[in-house]
Enzyme design. Structure first.
Site, mmCIF file in Angstrom:
data_model
loop_
_atom_site.group_PDB
_atom_site.id
_atom_site.type_symbol
_atom_site.label_atom_id
_atom_site.label_comp_id
_atom_site.label_asym_id
_atom_site.label_seq_id
_atom_site.Cartn_x
_atom_site.Cartn_y
_atom_site.Cartn_z
ATOM 1 N N ARG A 17 22.097 10.741 96.895
ATOM 2 C CA ARG A 17 22.749 11.625 97.852
ATOM 3 C C ARG A 17 22.986 10.839 99.142
ATOM 4 O O ARG A 17 22.148 10.039 99.558
ATOM 5 C CB ARG A 17 21.876 12.855 98.158
ATOM 6 C CG ARG A 17 21.784 13.842 97.016
ATOM 7 C CD ARG A 17 23.087 14.581 96.788
ATOM 8 N NE ARG A 17 22.991 15.546 95.712
ATOM 9 C CZ ARG A 17 23.288 15.298 94.444
ATOM 10 N NH1 ARG A 17 23.687 14.086 94.090
ATOM 11 N NH2 ARG A 17 23.201 16.238 93.536
ATOM 12 N N GLU A 33 31.174 14.403 102.456
ATOM 13 C CA GLU A 33 32.115 14.154 101.369
ATOM 14 C C GLU A 33 33.213 15.207 101.355
ATOM 15 O O GLU A 33 32.922 16.388 101.564
ATOM 16 C CB GLU A 33 31.374 14.153 100.021
ATOM 17 C CG GLU A 33 30.367 13.025 99.904
ATOM 18 C CD GLU A 33 29.652 12.994 98.550
ATOM 19 O OE1 GLU A 33 29.890 13.886 97.717
ATOM 20 O OE2 GLU A 33 28.856 12.064 98.336
ATOM 21 N N HIS A 77 32.058 9.665 94.458
ATOM 22 C CA HIS A 77 31.019 10.471 93.828
ATOM 23 C C HIS A 77 31.380 10.775 92.364
ATOM 24 O O HIS A 77 31.515 11.940 91.959
ATOM 25 C CB HIS A 77 30.803 11.775 94.594
ATOM 26 C CG HIS A 77 29.449 12.375 94.345
ATOM 27 N ND1 HIS A 77 28.772 13.117 95.280
ATOM 28 C CD2 HIS A 77 28.633 12.356 93.249
ATOM 29 C CE1 HIS A 77 27.610 13.524 94.784
ATOM 30 N NE2 HIS A 77 27.505 13.069 93.540
ATOM 31 N N ILE A 89 17.309 9.209 85.273
ATOM 32 C CA ILE A 89 18.397 8.265 85.532
ATOM 33 C C ILE A 89 17.825 6.908 85.935
ATOM 34 O O ILE A 89 18.299 5.860 85.473
ATOM 35 C CB ILE A 89 19.359 8.810 86.610
ATOM 36 C CG1 ILE A 89 20.043 10.090 86.110
ATOM 37 C CG2 ILE A 89 20.410 7.758 86.977
ATOM 38 C CD1 ILE A 89 20.846 10.825 87.165
#
Length: 329
Positions: free
Chosen positions: A238, A267, A286, A158
């Site tokens: 994260r 979360e 998210h 990524i």
């Protein structure tokens, strides 16, 4: 008896059909409410396979309850919600969904960077609330992105893909990673630096590192104070890699200019969280990999992994490479 598969979120029936044709399948009735832990443990006792999401804690209690459990397919690249040691010890294969969400997550990450830099969300709300009364030279003026320095912490796939997008903005790209990547340096012109040098020199710091004991709360108040006062911090990794109180204090004190956050320590984040009170914070729920196409591919990959394990084949994306199936009596 057919093997039993438990799915911890409601999924489209057409996607689940291949499992239903081969196995006994039970699915939690909600797509937006987590399955309670006691129900998850009871289901694990019966299950040959669990289809889980990142929000499910697949800890020692769940894994030890699964006396017949052979595979956990996690709908995410990350697997910090799963006790890998216990899984391997119990002969349970852990599978994830890497690669298929790389481009989608990179798009979101760069979009978050742009939104924070150019104050896009703040500007949209400004218009919707009827505050736009006239034109002025510096009305909601943000920061340029082009020809600035981007620092990427965590140069996985990524990270590489975000760097590729940054080249289109003529950015200078620094990166910090636990292993150096000469081939990526050659392909994309990125420059390897120390962590301290990256946070000191970068105009935009993008965190894409996995959560490990070494990276937990790596972004402290001291780290934020080393950044440029004009720096913008982006976290699409994260939440726990950041000391959220330190980030809040740094933003409040003007030690950095803004933040774009797709992940949080807890979360879902509470609406009264201090970070959400700041106008220079863009906060998302998210959604890094949340496109229709990518989430569908991720679900299909989880299903493929479950079918492979239950039919005695090799899974496509095994996480715990030391996994060996147990001979169960």
């Amino acid at each position: 008896m057919k093997p039993y598969v438990y799915i911890t979120r409601k999924l489209p029936n057409e996607l689940v059909k291949p499992l239903q044709e081969r196995f006994t399948v039970n699915m939690w009735k909600h797509d937006d409410i987590p399955v309670p832990k006691d129900i998850l443990i009871e289901e694990a006792k019966k299950a040959d396979a669990l289809f889980t999401v990142l929000a499910d804690s697949i800890d020692e209690r769940v894994l030890n309850a699964g006396k017949n459990l052979k595979v956990v397919a996690n709908l995410a690249v990350g697997y910090d919600n799963i006790d890998l040691l216990t899984a391997s010890k119990n002969g349970i294969a852990i599978c994830n969904t890497p690669d298929v969400l790389t481009d989608t997550t990179a798009d979101l990450t760069f979009g978050l960077l742009m939104a924070a830099a150019r104050r896009i969300v703040e500007s949209a709300e400004f218009v919707k609330k009827g505050k736009w009364q006239s034109w002025s030279p510096y009305l909601l003026a943000g920061q340029d992105i082009h020809h600035k320095t981007l620092g990427i912490v965590g140069m996985g796939k990524i990270g590489e893909t975000v760097a590729k997008r940054a080249t289109g903005f003529d950015m200078d790209i620094l990166y910090y990673n636990r292993t150096r990547k000469p081939e990526v340096e050659q392909q994309l012109g990125v420059v390897y630096t120390s962590f301290d040098e990256l946070v000191t020199k970068s105009d935009f710091i993008v965190c894409l590192t996995p959560l490990t004991p070494e990276t937990k709360k790596m972004f402290t108040r001291e780290v934020f104070q080393k950044m440029k006062r004009s720096a913008i911090f982006i976290n699409a990794a994260r939440g726990a890699v950041v000391d959220e109180q330190a980030l809040y204090e740094a933003l409040l004190a003007g030690e950095i200019a803004g933040a774009g956050l797709d992940v949080f320590q807890k979360e879902p984040i509470n609406a009264d969280h201090p970070l959400l009170k700041l106008s220079n914070v863009v906060a998302l729920p998210h959604i890094g990999s949340s496109s229709m196409e990518t989430r569908t591919i991720m679900i299909q990959l989880c299903i493929d992994n479950i079918m492979a394990i239950l039919e005695g084949k090799e899974p496509k994306t095994l996480v715990n490479k030391d996994w060996r199936p147990l001979v169960r009596g």
